[in-house]
Design a protein around this motif. Sequence first.
Motif, PDB file in Angstrom:
ATOM      1  N   TRP A 120      -5.250   2.352  -6.721  1.00  0.00           N
ATOM      2  CA  TRP A 120      -4.538   3.344  -5.922  1.00  0.00           C
ATOM      3  C   TRP A 120      -5.052   4.708  -6.292  1.00  0.00           C
ATOM      4  CZ3 TRP A 120       1.308   4.739  -6.491  1.00  0.00           C
ATOM      5  CH2 TRP A 120       1.746   5.442  -5.355  1.00  0.00           C
ATOM      6  N   GLN A 147       2.763  -3.650   3.714  1.00  0.00           N
ATOM      7  CA  GLN A 147       1.627  -2.854   4.196  1.00  0.00           C
ATOM      8  C   GLN A 147       0.321  -3.633   4.040  1.00  0.00           C
ATOM      9  OE1 GLN A 147       1.493   1.219   2.677  1.00  0.00           O
ATOM     10  NE2 GLN A 147       3.739   1.224   2.534  1.00  0.00           N
ATOM     11  N   ARG A 191      -5.090   1.440   2.447  1.00  0.00           N
ATOM     12  CA  ARG A 191      -4.506   2.694   1.935  1.00  0.00           C
ATOM     13  C   ARG A 191      -3.002   2.542   1.875  1.00  0.00           C
ATOM     14  NH1 ARG A 191      -8.321   7.520   2.645  1.00  0.00           N
ATOM     15  NH2 ARG A 191     -10.206   6.383   3.073  1.00  0.00           N
ATOM     16  N   TYR A 192      -2.481   2.571   0.666  1.00  0.00           N
ATOM     17  CA  TYR A 192      -1.040   2.420   0.461  1.00  0.00           C
ATOM     18  C   TYR A 192      -0.329   3.749   0.663  1.00  0.00           C
ATOM     19  CZ  TYR A 192       3.353   1.863  -2.072  1.00  0.00           C
ATOM     20  OH  TYR A 192       4.667   1.855  -2.426  1.00  0.00           O
ATOM     21  N   ARG A 193       0.762   3.720   1.412  1.00  0.00           N
ATOM     22  CA  ARG A 193       1.622   4.896   1.607  1.00  0.00           C
ATOM     23  C   ARG A 193       2.938   4.637   0.899  1.00  0.00           C
ATOM     24  NH1 ARG A 193       3.237   5.956   7.051  1.00  0.00           N
ATOM     25  NH2 ARG A 193       4.246   7.730   6.110  1.00  0.00           N
ATOM     26  N   HIS A 194       3.174   5.373  -0.194  1.00  0.00           N
ATOM     27  CA  HIS A 194       4.427   5.195  -0.929  1.00  0.00           C
ATOM     28  C   HIS A 194       5.526   5.968  -0.215  1.00  0.00           C
ATOM     29  CE1 HIS A 194       6.969   4.187  -4.236  1.00  0.00           C
ATOM     30  NE2 HIS A 194       7.320   5.443  -4.372  1.00  0.00           N
ATOM     31  N   LEU A 195       6.582   5.276   0.169  1.00  0.00           N
ATOM     32  CA  LEU A 195       7.658   5.885   0.945  1.00  0.00           C
ATOM     33  C   LEU A 195       8.895   6.169   0.107  1.00  0.00           C
ATOM     34  CD1 LEU A 195       7.246   3.650   4.108  1.00  0.00           C
ATOM     35  CD2 LEU A 195       6.307   5.933   3.699  1.00  0.00           C
TER      36      LEU A 195
END
Length: 124
Positions: free
Chosen positions: A65, A80, A103-107
């Motif tokens: 990441w 995801q 591509r990880y999107r941390h919410l």
Amino acid sequence: MSSKRCARALACNTIIWAAGVKASDAAAWLETPADRAGRAIVQSDLTIQDAPNIYVIGDTASVQWKDGTTVPAIAPAAKQQGTFVAQRIRHQLTGRTVPLSFRYRHLGNLATIGRNEPFLGNSV
């Protein structure tokens, strides 16, 4: 230390809950490198090295990441990853350009500590 369960109560002001888990043995049976936790180390497209048709996702995968950390092994990340892999496979089957890197999107973080006691955070 005895393996028998203790049935006595201990009064305290702080309660700590912890759970331990062991990673899947997928890295071993796929004969691919694993991280310290035993998760299979995957490429940026979520495949294992030298096997472009084998995807590893969720808490079985060790995905790079930001800042040298790995994507957290949590359900939102797995969802995801699943969406990314499904899109890659669909694009491969239809001859379209395949997305290159996950591509990880941390919410944020959400935990339920008890009935009607949520905790919400947005940092990792």
